[in-house]
Scaffold this motif. Structure first.
Motif, PDB file in Angstrom:
ATOM      1  N   ARG A   7     -56.057 -32.252 -12.870  1.00  0.00           N
ATOM      2  CA  ARG A   7     -55.544 -30.905 -13.185  1.00  0.00           C
ATOM      3  C   ARG A   7     -54.104 -30.939 -13.709  1.00  0.00           C
ATOM      4  O   ARG A   7     -53.633 -29.959 -14.291  1.00  0.00           O
ATOM      5  N   THR A   8     -53.428 -32.070 -13.527  1.00  0.00           N
ATOM      6  CA  THR A   8     -52.067 -32.206 -14.060  1.00  0.00           C
ATOM      7  C   THR A   8     -52.060 -32.934 -15.403  1.00  0.00           C
ATOM      8  O   THR A   8     -50.990 -33.262 -15.918  1.00  0.00           O
ATOM      9  N   GLY A   9     -53.252 -33.205 -15.953  1.00  0.00           N
ATOM     10  CA  GLY A   9     -53.335 -33.855 -17.248  1.00  0.00           C
ATOM     11  C   GLY A   9     -53.588 -35.341 -17.211  1.00  0.00           C
ATOM     12  O   GLY A   9     -53.654 -35.986 -18.268  1.00  0.00           O
ATOM     13  N   LYS A  10     -53.744 -35.907 -16.021  1.00  0.00           N
ATOM     14  CA  LYS A  10     -54.045 -37.331 -15.909  1.00  0.00           C
ATOM     15  C   LYS A  10     -55.545 -37.568 -16.063  1.00  0.00           C
ATOM     16  O   LYS A  10     -56.352 -36.656 -15.916  1.00  0.00           O
ATOM     17  N   ASP A  16     -61.741 -34.274 -15.596  1.00  0.00           N
ATOM     18  CA  ASP A  16     -61.809 -35.549 -16.318  1.00  0.00           C
ATOM     19  C   ASP A  16     -61.551 -36.723 -15.378  1.00  0.00           C
ATOM     20  O   ASP A  16     -60.565 -37.454 -15.529  1.00  0.00           O
ATOM     21  N   VAL A  17     -62.464 -36.920 -14.417  1.00  0.00           N
ATOM     22  CA  VAL A  17     -62.345 -37.988 -13.430  1.00  0.00           C
ATOM     23  C   VAL A  17     -63.489 -38.975 -13.609  1.00  0.00           C
ATOM     24  O   VAL A  17     -64.637 -38.572 -13.780  1.00  0.00           O
ATOM     25  N   LYS A  18     -63.179 -40.256 -13.545  1.00  0.00           N
ATOM     26  CA  LYS A  18     -64.177 -41.312 -13.696  1.00  0.00           C
ATOM     27  C   LYS A  18     -64.317 -42.058 -12.366  1.00  0.00           C
ATOM     28  O   LYS A  18     -63.373 -42.701 -11.900  1.00  0.00           O
ATOM     29  N   ILE A  19     -65.478 -41.945 -11.754  1.00  0.00           N
ATOM     30  CA  ILE A  19     -65.765 -42.665 -10.519  1.00  0.00           C
ATOM     31  C   ILE A  19     -66.458 -43.971 -10.881  1.00  0.00           C
ATOM     32  O   ILE A  19     -67.493 -43.967 -11.549  1.00  0.00           O
ATOM     33  N   SER A  69     -52.104 -48.161 -23.978  1.00  0.00           N
ATOM     34  CA  SER A  69     -51.993 -47.107 -24.996  1.00  0.00           C
ATOM     35  C   SER A  69     -52.287 -45.722 -24.447  1.00  0.00           C
ATOM     36  O   SER A  69     -52.140 -44.730 -25.164  1.00  0.00           O
ATOM     37  N   ARG A  70     -52.701 -45.659 -23.181  1.00  0.00           N
ATOM     38  CA  ARG A  70     -53.055 -44.372 -22.575  1.00  0.00           C
ATOM     39  C   ARG A  70     -52.229 -44.165 -21.310  1.00  0.00           C
ATOM     40  O   ARG A  70     -52.679 -44.452 -20.196  1.00  0.00           O
ATOM     41  N   PRO A  71     -51.022 -43.631 -21.438  1.00  0.00           N
ATOM     42  CA  PRO A  71     -50.192 -43.414 -20.246  1.00  0.00           C
ATOM     43  C   PRO A  71     -50.748 -42.352 -19.309  1.00  0.00           C
ATOM     44  O   PRO A  71     -50.275 -42.216 -18.176  1.00  0.00           O
ATOM     45  N   ASP A  72     -51.759 -41.605 -19.765  1.00  0.00           N
ATOM     46  CA  ASP A  72     -52.357 -40.593 -18.913  1.00  0.00           C
ATOM     47  C   ASP A  72     -53.361 -41.179 -17.928  1.00  0.00           C
ATOM     48  O   ASP A  72     -53.755 -40.518 -16.960  1.00  0.00           O
ATOM     49  N   ILE A  73     -53.785 -42.418 -18.144  1.00  0.00           N
ATOM     50  CA  ILE A  73     -54.757 -43.040 -17.242  1.00  0.00           C
ATOM     51  C   ILE A  73     -54.053 -43.506 -15.971  1.00  0.00           C
ATOM     52  O   ILE A  73     -53.014 -44.167 -16.016  1.00  0.00           O
ATOM     53  N   VAL A  74     -54.653 -43.154 -14.831  1.00  0.00           N
ATOM     54  CA  VAL A  74     -54.161 -43.614 -13.532  1.00  0.00           C
ATOM     55  C   VAL A  74     -55.322 -44.230 -12.762  1.00  0.00           C
ATOM     56  O   VAL A  74     -56.491 -43.914 -13.011  1.00  0.00           O
ATOM     57  N   GLY A  75     -55.015 -45.116 -11.839  1.00  0.00           N
ATOM     58  CA  GLY A  75     -56.035 -45.772 -11.034  1.00  0.00           C
ATOM     59  C   GLY A  75     -55.917 -45.401  -9.575  1.00  0.00           C
ATOM     60  O   GLY A  75     -54.801 -45.259  -9.050  1.00  0.00           O
ATOM     61  N   LEU A  76     -57.059 -45.219  -8.924  1.00  0.00           N
ATOM     62  CA  LEU A  76     -57.091 -44.915  -7.495  1.00  0.00           C
ATOM     63  C   LEU A  76     -58.189 -45.743  -6.833  1.00  0.00           C
ATOM     64  O   LEU A  76     -59.175 -46.111  -7.472  1.00  0.00           O
ATOM     65  N   THR A  77     -58.025 -45.993  -5.556  1.00  0.00           N
ATOM     66  CA  THR A  77     -59.090 -46.625  -4.791  1.00  0.00           C
ATOM     67  C   THR A  77     -59.002 -46.175  -3.342  1.00  0.00           C
ATOM     68  O   THR A  77     -57.956 -45.731  -2.882  1.00  0.00           O
ATOM     69  N   ALA A  78     -60.128 -46.291  -2.650  1.00  0.00           N
ATOM     70  CA  ALA A  78     -60.179 -45.980  -1.221  1.00  0.00           C
ATOM     71  C   ALA A  78     -60.174 -47.296  -0.446  1.00  0.00           C
ATOM     72  O   ALA A  78     -61.151 -47.672   0.191  1.00  0.00           O
ATOM     73  N   ASP A  79     -59.049 -48.009  -0.550  1.00  0.00           N
ATOM     74  CA  ASP A  79     -58.819 -49.265   0.159  1.00  0.00           C
ATOM     75  C   ASP A  79     -59.772 -50.382  -0.267  1.00  0.00           C
ATOM     76  O   ASP A  79     -60.068 -51.289   0.508  1.00  0.00           O
ATOM     77  N   LEU A  80     -60.267 -50.310  -1.511  1.00  0.00           N
ATOM     78  CA  LEU A  80     -61.197 -51.324  -2.003  1.00  0.00           C
ATOM     79  C   LEU A  80     -60.760 -51.859  -3.368  1.00  0.00           C
ATOM     80  O   LEU A  80     -61.597 -52.213  -4.202  1.00  0.00           O
ATOM     81  N   GLY A  81     -59.455 -51.908  -3.597  1.00  0.00           N
ATOM     82  CA  GLY A  81     -58.967 -52.377  -4.883  1.00  0.00           C
ATOM     83  C   GLY A  81     -59.418 -53.789  -5.210  1.00  0.00           C
ATOM     84  O   GLY A  81     -59.866 -54.070  -6.325  1.00  0.00           O
ATOM     85  N   LYS A  82     -59.315 -54.687  -4.243  1.00  0.00           N
ATOM     86  CA  LYS A  82     -59.713 -56.082  -4.456  1.00  0.00           C
ATOM     87  C   LYS A  82     -61.194 -56.195  -4.759  1.00  0.00           C
ATOM     88  O   LYS A  82     -61.617 -57.063  -5.533  1.00  0.00           O
ATOM     89  N   TYR A  83     -61.991 -55.329  -4.169  1.00  0.00           N
ATOM     90  CA  TYR A  83     -63.439 -55.457  -4.248  1.00  0.00           C
ATOM     91  C   TYR A  83     -64.081 -54.551  -5.290  1.00  0.00           C
ATOM     92  O   TYR A  83     -65.305 -54.445  -5.355  1.00  0.00           O
ATOM     93  N   GLU A 110     -64.192 -48.113 -21.978  1.00  0.00           N
ATOM     94  CA  GLU A 110     -63.483 -47.492 -23.093  1.00  0.00           C
ATOM     95  C   GLU A 110     -64.114 -46.158 -23.469  1.00  0.00           C
ATOM     96  O   GLU A 110     -63.419 -45.178 -23.750  1.00  0.00           O
ATOM     97  N   ALA A 111     -65.457 -46.128 -23.450  1.00  0.00           N
ATOM     98  CA  ALA A 111     -66.160 -44.903 -23.849  1.00  0.00           C
ATOM     99  C   ALA A 111     -65.938 -43.769 -22.862  1.00  0.00           C
ATOM    100  O   ALA A 111     -65.731 -42.615 -23.261  1.00  0.00           O
ATOM    101  N   ILE A 112     -65.970 -44.058 -21.568  1.00  0.00           N
ATOM    102  CA  ILE A 112     -65.805 -42.971 -20.602  1.00  0.00           C
ATOM    103  C   ILE A 112     -64.358 -42.506 -20.544  1.00  0.00           C
ATOM    104  O   ILE A 112     -64.081 -41.352 -20.198  1.00  0.00           O
ATOM    105  N   ALA A 113     -63.424 -43.396 -20.890  1.00  0.00           N
ATOM    106  CA  ALA A 113     -62.025 -42.966 -20.966  1.00  0.00           C
ATOM    107  C   ALA A 113     -61.825 -41.959 -22.087  1.00  0.00           C
ATOM    108  O   ALA A 113     -61.032 -41.023 -21.971  1.00  0.00           O
ATOM    109  N   ALA A 114     -62.588 -42.123 -23.164  1.00  0.00           N
ATOM    110  CA  ALA A 114     -62.491 -41.203 -24.306  1.00  0.00           C
ATOM    111  C   ALA A 114     -63.332 -39.951 -24.106  1.00  0.00           C
ATOM    112  O   ALA A 114     -63.104 -38.938 -24.779  1.00  0.00           O
ATOM    113  N   HIS A 115     -64.280 -40.013 -23.187  1.00  0.00           N
ATOM    114  CA  HIS A 115     -65.184 -38.888 -22.930  1.00  0.00           C
ATOM    115  C   HIS A 115     -64.505 -37.836 -22.062  1.00  0.00           C
ATOM    116  O   HIS A 115     -63.853 -38.159 -21.069  1.00  0.00           O
ATOM    117  N   ARG A 116     -64.663 -36.592 -22.411  1.00  0.00           N
ATOM    118  CA  ARG A 116     -64.092 -35.504 -21.628  1.00  0.00           C
ATOM    119  C   ARG A 116     -65.086 -35.041 -20.574  1.00  0.00           C
ATOM    120  O   ARG A 116     -66.193 -34.612 -20.906  1.00  0.00           O
TER     121      ARG A 116
END
Length: 333
Positions: free
Chosen positions: A88-91, A120-123, A41-55, A169-175
């Motif tokens: 900065r591009t709205g993601k 609006d970045v979530k680590i 439901s949130r097409p603005d959410i993207v995922g990133l990893t520093a070569d640790l996706g599995k872990y 869910e909460a941090i995704a909604a948090h600005r």
């Protein structure tokens, strides 16, 4: 709780138990499952990893949205910088790596590229505290102390699978920028599906008068089990769970502390600069003078070894919490 519950087992990476579970049911990859659901439901959410996706349990999101997932390689400063650019591009980027790498290696990037601009970045940071046996290079034992010094950065230390999903869910909604510790793999279920997580709010989970345990992260599971065992010995122990390290719920901590005779803090972190320090600061500001015992890691690097052995050695077990409270009650009776 969504996702199939399984018996508490071992994590998906490094063969280490991240939380004891105590025979509780568990959920596989609660963070990744929650993020994949949000992505629908949130097409603005993207995922990133520093070569640790599995872990870092983000593969459910990658599999669901491969065109919204980016592996930047073993380059944590780039991870934060790329996430900042996407924000900065709205993601709304969710960037995963281990806690030691997100803090020690990318600290200035988090402070300036993210927090200074309130992006609006979530680590989401794996291997918090003593949840891996790979020694000082991988054990994020001081990450809460480091990150709480960054202005405007929200910091979350969830207890279990239920709270990880709710917090995601909460941090995704948090600005604004967030640093969240991650328990990964098979994560025990401590809270029922009706548990409510709210950023910046502590939750009193158990009443007690003899001693009050103020805990965060998976140490809340130990605190609840210890309180149950202590009740059979005639010791009344209350439990206040503090999942948000910043902003800190000082009002709830002061009110809880005022209603008990003694206080114990319990955290999967060094006892300097994290939860214990925040509690002491709060009590000082509120003019509350109570006997306080700190349960946590010593101010030193921890050696390599089996996680259950290390947690027992350094007092991050239910048995250690029970022993500390009994000693506290006996010496202050």
């Amino acid at each position: 709780m969504s996702g199939a519950a399984t018996k508490a087992g071992r994590t998906l990476a490094m063969g280490q138990d991240e939380a004891a579970g105590g025979g509780r049911q568990s959920v596989e990859a609660p963070f990744g499952r929650a993020l994949a659901r949000l992505g629908q439901s949130r097409p603005d959410i993207v995922g990133l990893t520093a070569d640790l996706g599995k872990y870092t349990d983000i593969l459910p999101f990658r599999d669901a949205f491969p065109d919204r997932f980016f592996n930047v390689g073993m380059a944590e400063q780039n991870l934060v910088a790329v996430a900042a650019g996407l924000a900065r591009t709205g993601k709304v980027p969710f960037a995963t790596t281990y806690g030691v790498f997100a803090t020690r290696r990318a600290y200035d990037f988090v402070a300036i590229a993210l927090a200074h601009s309130n992006l609006d970045v979530k680590i989401v940071a794996g291997l918090p505290g003593l949840t891996t046996g790979y020694g000082g290079t991988h054990q994020a034992i001081e990450d809460l102390a480091l990150m709480r010094m960054i202005p405007g950065l929200t910091i979350i230390d969830p207890c279990d699978a239920t709270e990880i999903e709710a917090a995601t869910e909460a941090i995704a909604a948090h600005r604004g920028p967030v640093y969240m510790r991650l328990l990964r793999g098979s994560v025990p279920v401590v809270f029922d599906a009706g548990y409510r997580f709210e950023i910046g709010k502590a939750r009193q989970l158990r009443d007690g008068s003899d001693v009050g345990i103020i805990s965060t992260g998976f140490m809340t599971e130990r605190a609840l089990d210890a309180a149950d065992a202590l009740s059979k010995q005639g010791i009344s122990a209350g439990v206040l769970h503090v999942p948000t390290i910043k902003p800190f719920d000082a009002e709830a901590v002061a009110a809880f502390a005022a209603g008990v005779s003694r206080i114990v803090t319990a955290e999967n972190h060094v006892i300097v600069g994290g939860l214990a320090s925040l509690v002491v600061e709060t009590l000082f500001d509120a003019g509350i003078a109570k006997k306080l015992t700190r349960i946590g890691l010593p101010d030193r690097y921890i050696e390599c070894g089996a996680v259950p052995t290390l947690q027992a050695k350094y007092g991050l077990t239910t048995e250690a919490v029970i022993a500390a409270i009994i000693a506290l009650v006996r010496t202050t009776a």
